[in-house]
Design an enzyme around this catalytic site. Structure first.
Site, short mmCIF file in Angstrom:
data_model
loop_
_atom_site.label_atom_id
_atom_site.label_comp_id
_atom_site.label_asym_id
_atom_site.label_seq_id
_atom_site.Cartn_x
_atom_site.Cartn_y
_atom_site.Cartn_z
N GLU A 186 7.60 -2.28 -7.34
CA GLU A 186 8.94 -2.20 -7.89
C GLU A 186 9.73 -3.50 -7.70
OE1 GLU A 186 11.21 1.05 -6.38
OE2 GLU A 186 12.44 1.19 -8.18
N ASP A 187 9.56 -4.12 -6.54
CA ASP A 187 10.46 -5.23 -6.19
C ASP A 187 9.83 -6.62 -6.20
OD1 ASP A 187 12.30 -3.27 -5.80
OD2 ASP A 187 12.06 -3.19 -3.62
#
Ligand code: MN
Length: 514
Positions: free
Chosen positions: A77-78
C-alpha cells in the site's frame, strides 16, 4: 516499546525453524528498504510499526506466514513493492495475506464497496469478514496492526484519534470477539475507550480502584473457604481474581442506569481445573457452600457462546451477604477464551493453510472449528470464482445457529433449520454416505424434518446403504451439499459439469463482469 530487527529475530528464534528464520530476516530487510525515509507520526522510522506488528503475531503464536505478512503488511500500500515481488520472494500464501490486509485497509476507508459486493449481508463486520474470509489470518494480522496503531495513538491529532478509537470499538473489538480473542478484544477496547472518552475512563478507573480494594479484602475469606473445600475433594485447580475491564463496566453501567450497586461481577473469582468433569464438580461444591442465584447460573460448556467461549458461570450469595461471581473452566477453555482463533494457528501445531487436524481440534474447540472450517471452505470456493448467493452465505456463516448433540455427547453447530443429513455429513462424510435413517431424542426422525436446538441425533448407518439423488433436497448447508454431490458423482448417480455447461457458465460470468 520500539523494537529492532535483531530483537524481533531473537523473539522468533525459539518458535520457528532455521529456514523460516532466514525468511524472516529477509522480510525485515525488504520492508526496511521499502519503507526507507518514511516516518511514523512519532518521528521514528516507519519500520518500527511492521516490526511491532510481527512481534505481536509471534506473541500470539501465529505461524511463520502470518509473521512474514505482518512484517510486509504495509509495503504494497505504501511503497513501491508489488505483490508480485512478495510472491516471488515468499510465495503465494504470504502474498495472499498481504493482499488481504491491504484490501481490508481499503475496505475500511469506504465500506460502500463492500455493500455493493455483498448487498444482503447484515453488518459491516460480516462484510469485512467475508471479504477477507478466504483466510482468517488476514483478520488476525489486521488486529495486530490495529493494536499497535492504538498503542501509538498519542502521536495522532485529536480528530484522527477519535476516528480510529470509534472505529476500533465498532469494528475491531467485535471482530476480535467474533474470533473468540478475548484478551485482544479487551486490549483494543480499553485503549480505544480511553481516547474516546478520557474523562469517563479516568472516573471509572478510580471507582474500580476504590471498590476493588474493599472487595479484594472481602473476597479473601470466600477464596480461603473455596480453596479448602476444593482441596478436600482432591481437585487440582488454580484460583484467581478477574477484574472487569473499564469498557465492559461502562457498557454494563449504561444498561443498569449507572447504578454501581447493580454490578455483581466487578471482580469475579476464576477457577481453572484440568477436566470438564472437574468444572461441574467445582460448581456442585460451590453450590453446597453458598446459595446460588438461580437466574445467574450459566452453562457455556454444554452450550458454548457462538464464538466458541466455554465456561460455567455462577453468582452466589455468601453468609455475610456478599454477591460473588465465579467462572469455572478448564485450562484449554481458558487458553481459548484468551487467545481464541489465534490459538488454532499456533506455530507448534501444523501449518494452518493445510487445514486442521480434525481429531485434535475437535477435542479442544469443537463448535468453533466447525464455523471456521466452513468459512474457509466457502471462501475457497469464492476464490475459485464460484458464485454463492449471499443468502446462502448468511445461512452458513452468520445465520442463527443451533447446537445438537451426538449420542456420545459431542456438540455440533448447525444453521437454524439444519436437517439430519447436514448433521451426518458434519460428523463425517462416511457417516453421511452410509446413513439410512435417524433417531432424534430416541425417536425415528424423517430426513426432511429440521433439527432443533439441543436435539440428540443418532445416525443409523450400514455399509451397504448409499446416498440417493433425492437427498440433494434434504441438505441445507454448503458443506453437506458439496460432500453429497461429490459422492453422487463418484457413484455415477449425477454427472459432473459437462463441457458445454462449463463453457456456458464461463460465458455468463464474463458477461456479468464486463
Ligand atoms: Mn499498518
Amino acid at each position: 516499546m520500539t523494537m529492532k530487527k535483531n530483537e524481533l529475530l531473537s523473539l522468533a528464534k525459539p518458535h520457528y525453524d532455521k529456514d523460516q528464520l532466514l525468511e524472516l530476516d529477509h522480510a525485515i530487510d525488504i520492508a526496511t528498504k521499502a519503507h526507507h525515509g518514511q516516518k511514523r507520526k512519532s518521528g521514528e522510522p516507519y519500520i518500527i510499526h511492521p516490526i511491532a506488528v510481527a512481534a505481536t503475531l509471534i506473541d500470539w503464536g501465529m505461524d511463520i506466514d502470518s509473521v512474514l505478512a505482518g512484517v510486509l503488511h504495509d509495503t504494497v500500500e505504501d511503497t513501491d513493492t508489488t505483490l508480485e515481488d512478495i510472491e516471488k520472494y515468499f510465495g503465494k500464501d504470504v502474498a495472499f495475506l498481504v493482499d488481504g490486509v491491504t484490501k481490508v485497509s481499503q475496505a475500511r476507508a469506504g465500506m460502500q464497496d463492500l455493500t455493493e459486493y455483498l448487498p444482503q449481508t447484515k453488518d459491516n463486520l460480516s462484510k469485512l469478514l467475508i471479504a477477507v474470509g478466504q483466510d482468517v489470518r488476514v483478520v488476525i494480522i489486521k488486529l495486530a496492526d490495529r493494536l499497535h496503531n492504538l498503542q501509538t495513538l498519542q502521536h495522532m491529532p485529536r480528530d484522527k484519534q477519535l476516528k480510529i478509537a470509534r472505529e476500533s470499538l465498532e469494528v475491531f473489538g467485535p471482530m476480535a470477539d467474533k474470533l473468540g480473542m478475548g484478551r485482544v478484544r479487551m486490549q483494543i477496547e480499553e485503549l480505544a475507550f480511553s481516547y474516546l472518552d478520557p474523562k469517563e475512563f479516568k472516573r471509572l478507573q478510580n471507582t474500580v480502584r476504590k471498590r476493588l480494594g474493599k472487595s479484594t479484602r472481602k473476597l479473601g475469606g470466600v477464596r480461603e473457604t473455596v480453596d479448602k473445600a476444593l482441596k478436600e475433594q482432591g481437585i487440582s485447580f488454580e484460583i484467581n481474581g478477574r477484574v472487569k475491564s473499564i469498557y465492559s463496566l461502562h457498557k454494563k453501567l449504561n444498561k443498569v442506569n449507572g447504578n454501581m450497586a447493580d454490578i455483581y461481577d466487578l471482580m469475579a473469582l476464576r477457577i481453572i481445573v484440568n477436566s470438564k468433569e472437574d468444572c461441574y464438580r467445582v460448581l456442585g461444591i460451590l453450590h453446597t457452600l453458598y446459595q446460588p442465584m438461580i437466574a445467574r447460573i450459566k452453562d457455556y460448556i454444554s452450550v458454548p457462546k457462538p464464538n466458541g467461549y466455554q465456561s460455567l458461570h455462577t453468582t452466589v450469595l455468601t453468609p455475610s451477604e456478599q454477591i460473588v461471581e465465579f467462572q469455572i473452566r478448564t485450562h484449554d477453555m481458558h487458553e481459548f477464551a484468551e487467545r481464541g482463533l489465534a490459538a488454532s494457528f499456533h506455530y507448534h501445531e501444523q501449518k494452518s493453510s493445510k487445514g486442521y487436524s480434525k481429531k485434535k481440534s475437535a477435542a479442544v474447540l469443537p463448535t468453533h472449528m466447525q464455523w471456521i472450517t466452513q468459512l474457509q471452505e466457502i471462501a475457497g470456493r469464492l476464490r475459485n470464482g464460484e458464485e454463492i448467493s449471499s443468502s446462502q452465505l448468511n445461512v452458513d456463516l452468520f445465520g442463527d445457529r443451533i447446537f445438537v448433540h451426538s449420542p456420545r455427547g459431542d456438540i455440533y453447530n448447525l444453521p437454524e433449520g439444519g436437517l439430519p443429513l447436514d448433521f451426518a455429513y458434519l460428523v463425517h462424510s462416511d457417516i453421511g454416505k452410509h446413513a439410512y435413517g435417524f433417531k432424534v431424542n430416541g425417536a425415528i426422525h424423517p430426513f426432511d424434518k429440521p433439527l432443533k436446538n439441543g436435539d440428540v441425533v443418532e445416525v443409523m448407518t450400514r455399509k451397504t446403504s448409499l446416498p440417493k439423488k433425492a437427498w440433494i433436497d434434504h441438505v441445507k448447508t454448503t458443506h453437506a451439499r458439496n460432500k453429497l454431490r461429490a459422492q453422487l458423482r463418484q457413484l455415477g448417480v449425477i454427472e459432473g459439469i459437462s463441457h458445454a455447461a462449463a463453457i456456458i457458465r464461463e460465458k455468463t460470468r464474463k458477461k456479468k463482469a464486463s
